[in-house]
Every structure is written in structure tokens, then in C-alpha cells.
Design an enzyme around this catalytic site. Structure first.
Site, PDB file in Angstrom:
ATOM      1  N   LEU A 181      43.321  30.676  33.813  1.00 32.67           N
ATOM      2  CA  LEU A 181      42.933  32.021  33.393  1.00 32.67           C
ATOM      3  C   LEU A 181      41.557  32.296  33.976  1.00 32.67           C
ATOM      4  O   LEU A 181      40.728  31.375  34.082  1.00 32.67           O
ATOM      5  CB  LEU A 181      42.858  32.139  31.871  1.00 32.67           C
ATOM      6  CG  LEU A 181      44.151  32.117  31.050  1.00 32.67           C
ATOM      7  CD1 LEU A 181      43.816  32.183  29.570  1.00 32.67           C
ATOM      8  CD2 LEU A 181      45.072  33.265  31.439  1.00 32.67           C
ATOM      9  N   ASP A 182      41.279  33.531  34.345  1.00 32.96           N
ATOM     10  CA  ASP A 182      39.941  33.880  34.801  1.00 32.96           C
ATOM     11  C   ASP A 182      38.937  33.612  33.683  1.00 32.96           C
ATOM     12  O   ASP A 182      39.275  33.691  32.494  1.00 32.96           O
ATOM     13  CB  ASP A 182      39.875  35.358  35.197  1.00 32.96           C
ATOM     14  CG  ASP A 182      40.728  35.674  36.417  1.00 32.96           C
ATOM     15  OD1 ASP A 182      41.047  34.740  37.166  1.00 32.96           O
ATOM     16  OD2 ASP A 182      41.073  36.853  36.595  1.00 32.96           O
ATOM     17  N   LYS A 183      37.717  33.356  34.075  1.00 37.61           N
ATOM     18  CA  LYS A 183      36.662  33.052  33.103  1.00 37.61           C
ATOM     19  C   LYS A 183      36.525  34.138  32.050  1.00 37.61           C
ATOM     20  O   LYS A 183      36.378  33.844  30.853  1.00 37.61           O
ATOM     21  CB  LYS A 183      35.326  32.880  33.841  1.00 37.61           C
ATOM     22  CG  LYS A 183      34.153  32.550  32.936  1.00 37.61           C
ATOM     23  CD  LYS A 183      32.872  32.388  33.741  1.00 37.61           C
ATOM     24  CE  LYS A 183      31.684  32.109  32.830  1.00 37.61           C
ATOM     25  NZ  LYS A 183      30.419  31.969  33.598  1.00 37.61           N
TER      26      LYS A 183
ATOM     27  N   ARG B 102      44.409  42.532  37.461  1.00 34.68           N
ATOM     28  CA  ARG B 102      43.165  43.262  37.706  1.00 34.68           C
ATOM     29  C   ARG B 102      43.260  44.121  38.974  1.00 34.68           C
ATOM     30  O   ARG B 102      42.891  45.302  38.975  1.00 34.68           O
ATOM     31  CB  ARG B 102      41.992  42.287  37.809  1.00 34.68           C
ATOM     32  CG  ARG B 102      41.796  41.472  36.549  1.00 34.68           C
ATOM     33  CD  ARG B 102      40.885  40.270  36.761  1.00 34.68           C
ATOM     34  NE  ARG B 102      39.518  40.650  37.074  1.00 34.68           N
ATOM     35  CZ  ARG B 102      38.543  39.762  37.287  1.00 34.68           C
ATOM     36  NH1 ARG B 102      38.806  38.465  37.231  1.00 34.68           N
ATOM     37  NH2 ARG B 102      37.322  40.181  37.570  1.00 34.68           N
TER      38      ARG B 102
END
Length: 331
Positions: free
Chosen positions: A157-159, A260
Site C-alpha cells: 500500500l502507498d505510505k 490515484r
């Protein structure tokens, strides 16, 4: 940690100072393989065992026969089996005292058994160390669970994204999970608040995505029909607000920054997105107390990698997201 076997080749050193500790590692070691490393390639096993040693040194040690399995030479592609005995030659490792210890941390557990762990990752925490981050979720879990012989990320997962994250506790589970991800099996659903008033009840976005680096070395992704890889996101409208829309996004593929970039490409960037959103919107919501990206992995539907059980796991929206939606409702 595999038990270290004694050997007449091992030096008798009593570490005292930091330099003594480094010297103590300059000896032959024999490691017995247990289930935690079963099926792992020897090169990847050595990278974990010999942190701080350059990869080129490890591959040279394999090619020259200094690394042996069951007293025989092997290639870097050899996969370990339970019961194998690995000879690790003297290799200069990093000083154990050169870096501060990774702080222990546990995260909200959504599901756990002896094969997998599913947590609710908070926003602002990287899933692993690297790229300027000294440690992440996986390193902190390993620090908090020293008795766990195997802990590996099944996906990422992205930060700045919160929500469900799967960690494998057995290599056999990891292999199945990775294959599941490659085949795009199961369902991963997200909640995203975007800037703008989305009208379609359901929309499929199929735009190829291409990863690249900016001149300053920052990783980015763009829609690129010539060089990009196929990416598919299903978007559903959940709730409209004045100037914003809460969307559900289901991943049919798992490309970097997929949701995104897909949403931004339609003119609806995610609130708080520093890479693909608008600075003025981020500043506006920050003044209202919302200081993160509004993207949350809220539902996972998949087959248990070992038991075959059908799992449906959910993580509710974080408090700060719910609070911000309440502000939007009140206008």
C-alpha cells in the site's frame, strides 16, 4: 531464527566492542533450514541472513563454491528445502550498532491465523524501509515479534494510503498469495474522496499506466498508451458533496498508484494527494484539519492461501476521514 550449529571451522571470539562484534561475524556459519525458508532461493536467503553485505559479494561467494548446501555446490537459483544445511562463509557484515534498532509496533489486527496476518495500516506509515525511509510496517512487526520466523508482505500500500494489508507468516502462503495477485484473483476495494462532482453511477477505467522517475529521482506514474501496462479500475459513486464525491474503487489489476492516476486522469484527483492532486485543494482541506490523502483500502475478498476458505475482510474508514465527511455534510 535458524539454530546455528557448531563447527570446528568457527573461530572462538568473545565480542566486547562494536568492532569485536563485527569480527565475530567473520566466521563460517552453518544454518539448518526450517519451514520458514522452505522453497526460498538461496540468494534471497543469504540477503536476509547477511544484511549489510553487498549483493556482488554474495553472488561471488555462491559462484566460487564458498556457499554450499549439504556440502555441495549450488547455483544462485537453488531453492532451499526443509532440513538443508547451508554453509555461509566469512563475510563482512554491517556493524550491528551502526543503525538504531527498529522500534517495535503492532497494528490493528483484522484477521490472523498461523499462515496469514491482515492488519489495518494507518496512513503515513510506509509498508517497508527504503527510499529514504529507514523502516516500515514489516520491519516493525518483525521487531515486535522476534519469535516469528517468517513475516513477509503479500502486497503493498502507498505510505499515505490506509487500510487492509496482508502479511504472510509462511512461505507456502506467500507463494500462493503472490500468484493470486499476479492473476488478479480476489477483490480489493477502496474508498476515495475526490475533488469535483462525479456523475456516473458506475464507470470502468481501462487506461495503461507507465512508471517513470522525475529528474530529482521521484517515482511517478502516468497514463501512456504506447509504453504503459494494462490497468483496469471499476469506480462507483457512493455519496456526493458540494465540490467533492466519495467513490468506491475496485482494482481489477494492481499497478503502482493505479487508483490515484486513473481518477486524476478523469479530472477528479484524490483529496490530499501530493503527487497527482492540486496544492490549493490540499492547503484548503489542511486548514480544516484534514492532513492526509483520502484513500482507504476498506475491503478484501479472497481465498485463504492454504485452507481454501473464502474470506471477506473489512476495515472501517479512519476517524479523521469520517470527521472530514461530517464537515462536508454540514457545509
Amino acid at each position: 531464527m535458524a539454530k546455528q550449529l557448531s563447527s570446528p571451522l568457527q573461530k572462538k571470539i568473545s565480542p566486547q566492542s562494536s568492532s569485536d562484534k563485527v569480527n565475530a561475524l567473520l566466521q563460517v556459519r552453518f544454518v539448518k533450514i526450517d519451514e520458514g525458508a522452505d522453497g526460498q532461493r538461496i540468494d534471497n536467503f543469504l540477503l536476509r541472513q547477511c544484511k549489510g553485505v553487498p549483493k556482488s559479494h554474495l553472488y561471488k561467494a555462491i559462484r566460487s563454491g564458498q556457499v554450499r548446501v549439504n556440502k555441495g555446490r549450488i547455483s544462485s537459483e537453488y531453492r532451499l528445502n526443509v532440513g538443508d544445511e547451508v554453509r555461509i562463509p566469512p563475510l563482512r557484515m554491517a556493524d550491528p550498532d551502526s543503525k538504531p534498532p527498529v522500534p517495535k509496533a503492532e497494528f490493528p489486527i483484522i484477521y490472523e491465523d498461523d499462515a496469514i496476518l491482515v492488519i489495518n495500516k494507518p496512513a503515513g506509515v510506509a509498508v517497508h524501509g527504503g527510499s529514504g525511509v529507514s523502516f516500515g510496517v514489516i520491519e516493525q512487526l518483525r521487531s515486535a515479534r522476534p519469535e516469528s520466523k517468517f513475516l513477509e508482505l503479500a502486497h503493498r500500500l502507498d505510505k499515505e494510503t490506509s487500510g487492509l494489508l496482508i502479511i504472510a507468516k509462511k512461505r507456502s502462503a506467500l507463494v500462493v498469495l503472490h500468484d493470486m495477485m499476479r492473476q488478479s484473483e480476489g477483490h480489493k476495494s477502496y474508498l476515495a474522496l475526490v475533488v469535483g462532482e462525479w456523475t456516473a453511477k458506475r464507470q470502468e477505467i481501462k487506461l495503461p499506466l507507465y512508471k517513470y522517475l522525475t529528474p530529482d529521482g521521484e517515482r511517478r506514474v502516468r497514463v501512456d498508451k504506447e509504453h504503459g501496462k494494462y490497468a483496469h479500475t471499476i469506480v462507483t459513486k457512493l455519496q456526493g458533496y458540494l465540490g467533492y464525491t466519495l467513490l468506491g474503487a475496485q482494482l481489477k489489476t494492481g499497478r503502482t498508484h493505479q487508483i490515484r492516476v486513473h481518477l486524476a486522469s478523469q479530472g477528479f484527483p484524490i483529496v490530499g494527494d501530493e503527487k497527482y492532486g492540486k496544492d490549493e485543494v490540499r492547503e484548503e482541506v489542511s486548514k480544516k484539519g484534514f492532513k492526509r490523502m483520502f484513500l482507504h483500502a476498506h475491503r478484501l475478498q479472497f481465498t485463504h492461501p492454504l485452507t481454501g476458505e473464502k474470506l471477506l475482510l473489512e476495515a472501517p474508514l479512519p476517524v479523521e476521514c469520517l470527521r472530514f465527511l461530517d464537515q462536508l455534510k454540514k457545509g
